[in-house]
Design a protein around this motif. Sequence first.
Motif, short mmCIF file in Angstrom:
data_model
loop_
_atom_site.label_atom_id
_atom_site.label_comp_id
_atom_site.label_asym_id
_atom_site.label_seq_id
_atom_site.Cartn_x
_atom_site.Cartn_y
_atom_site.Cartn_z
N LEU A 286 -43.32 52.98 6.04
CA LEU A 286 -43.19 52.57 4.64
C LEU A 286 -41.83 52.97 4.06
CD1 LEU A 286 -46.80 53.37 3.37
CD2 LEU A 286 -45.78 51.11 3.71
N THR A 287 -41.33 54.13 4.51
CA THR A 287 -39.99 54.55 4.06
C THR A 287 -38.93 53.56 4.51
OG1 THR A 287 -40.65 56.89 4.14
CG2 THR A 287 -38.29 56.42 4.13
N TYR B 81 -40.12 51.98 0.40
CA TYR B 81 -41.09 52.60 -0.50
C TYR B 81 -40.65 54.02 -0.87
CZ TYR B 81 -44.72 49.02 0.31
OH TYR B 81 -45.42 47.85 0.34
N GLY B 82 -40.89 54.42 -2.11
CA GLY B 82 -40.62 55.78 -2.55
C GLY B 82 -41.80 56.69 -2.28
N GLN B 83 -41.59 57.99 -2.49
CA GLN B 83 -42.63 58.99 -2.20
C GLN B 83 -43.92 58.72 -2.96
OE1 GLN B 83 -41.16 63.10 -2.06
NE2 GLN B 83 -43.00 63.76 -3.10
N GLN B 84 -43.81 58.43 -4.28
CA GLN B 84 -45.01 58.19 -5.08
C GLN B 84 -45.74 56.93 -4.64
OE1 GLN B 84 -46.33 60.12 -7.36
NE2 GLN B 84 -44.72 61.67 -7.46
N SER B 85 -44.95 55.87 -4.33
CA SER B 85 -45.55 54.61 -3.91
C SER B 85 -46.28 54.76 -2.58
CB SER B 85 -44.46 53.53 -3.78
OG SER B 85 -43.83 53.30 -5.00
N ILE B 86 -45.69 55.52 -1.67
CA ILE B 86 -46.34 55.76 -0.37
C ILE B 86 -47.65 56.51 -0.57
CG2 ILE B 86 -46.15 56.93 1.86
CD1 ILE B 86 -43.12 56.43 1.72
N SER C 205 -49.59 56.50 -3.19
CA SER C 205 -50.59 55.59 -3.76
C SER C 205 -51.11 54.63 -2.71
CB SER C 205 -49.96 54.79 -4.92
OG SER C 205 -49.55 55.66 -5.96
N THR C 206 -50.21 54.11 -1.87
CA THR C 206 -50.61 53.15 -0.84
C THR C 206 -51.54 53.78 0.19
OG1 THR C 206 -48.51 51.96 -1.10
CG2 THR C 206 -49.76 51.55 0.92
N SER D 261 -48.65 63.03 -3.03
CA SER D 261 -47.23 62.79 -2.78
C SER D 261 -46.55 63.97 -2.08
CB SER D 261 -46.50 62.47 -4.09
OG SER D 261 -46.66 63.53 -5.02
#
Length: 337
Positions: free
Chosen positions: A268-269, A273-278, A280-281, A286
Amino acid sequence: MINKIWNDIERGRFSPVYLLYGTEQYLLNETKQKMIAGALQEEELDFNLSVFDLEETPIEVALEDAETFPFLGERRLVFLHNPTFLTSEKTKSKVEHNTDRLQEYLASPVDYTILVIVAPYPKLDERKKLTKTLKKESVVVEAKPLTEQELKKWVADEVKILGVSIEEAALDLLLTLTGTNLQVVANEVNKLALYGGHQVSITTEMVDKLVARSIEQNIFILVDKVISRDIGEAVQIYYDLLKQNEEPIKILAILAGQFRLIYQVKQLTSKGYGQQSIGSTLKVHSYRVKLAAGQARAFTFEQLQKIMLLLAEGDYEMKTGKRDKKLIVEMFILKLA
């Protein structure tokens, strides 16, 4: 925000209605305990404290109790747990609620009762009129999992209250060892402050010596040792887990979970994707994402795919009894080198 609410409660400044919602159990429990201690004398608890589970009791019955005058005291404290009617979740409960009754109560709450609605859910259904009214007419305590920065600030504030401080490196190590469960963090902070006594600051040495490690945290450290090519220390951690009667199949499963997380975070990185988005996904905190991202930098995608294949082979060998279970995990650790 929650600290201000706690301060008001401790000083006896109460509102007629509170809404506690979220999944951080420590914040829910701590708020409830502060309310009980601040609102009622010990001798009043039997008469003026009521607790209802709304999966078993209709809301109108609970509100009748809330409207009953206090006995041998100035106020009543009434907790209403599990209001599933505030969510979009389906429930197996067969209890039917007259929620209009709650709407009426919120419009004119009695002045001698503190009504506390406890909703241990990640979110409420904001489309519902009742949810909107409740949020408008009550003091809202959102007990959500803290972000990394919020968690660090909470620990810093907590140790200050306890009369000590904590070094930045010690704080990082504490969160690495405990994870993000606030109850566990709180217990360890209290232990460290008590152990420190008159010592001004909590150090990394104190954290390393005193903080209990869960099997998941030991596995995380084991992976870190592999990354740094300290295989002897990694194997020693594994032996220590065996001495604690942890089953090899459980250790292998947690190793698989950690490497799966590392692979997903790396994937994902790479997609931006950012840390928060990862978080959540993948539905993980986080802070765990941050730690996994650090470990992911030590591996290529090809290496991680090979590791996942080794783990799958190890799982198959364990379940078919082809090799000694303890040896399977040890061989996996050695192959990582």
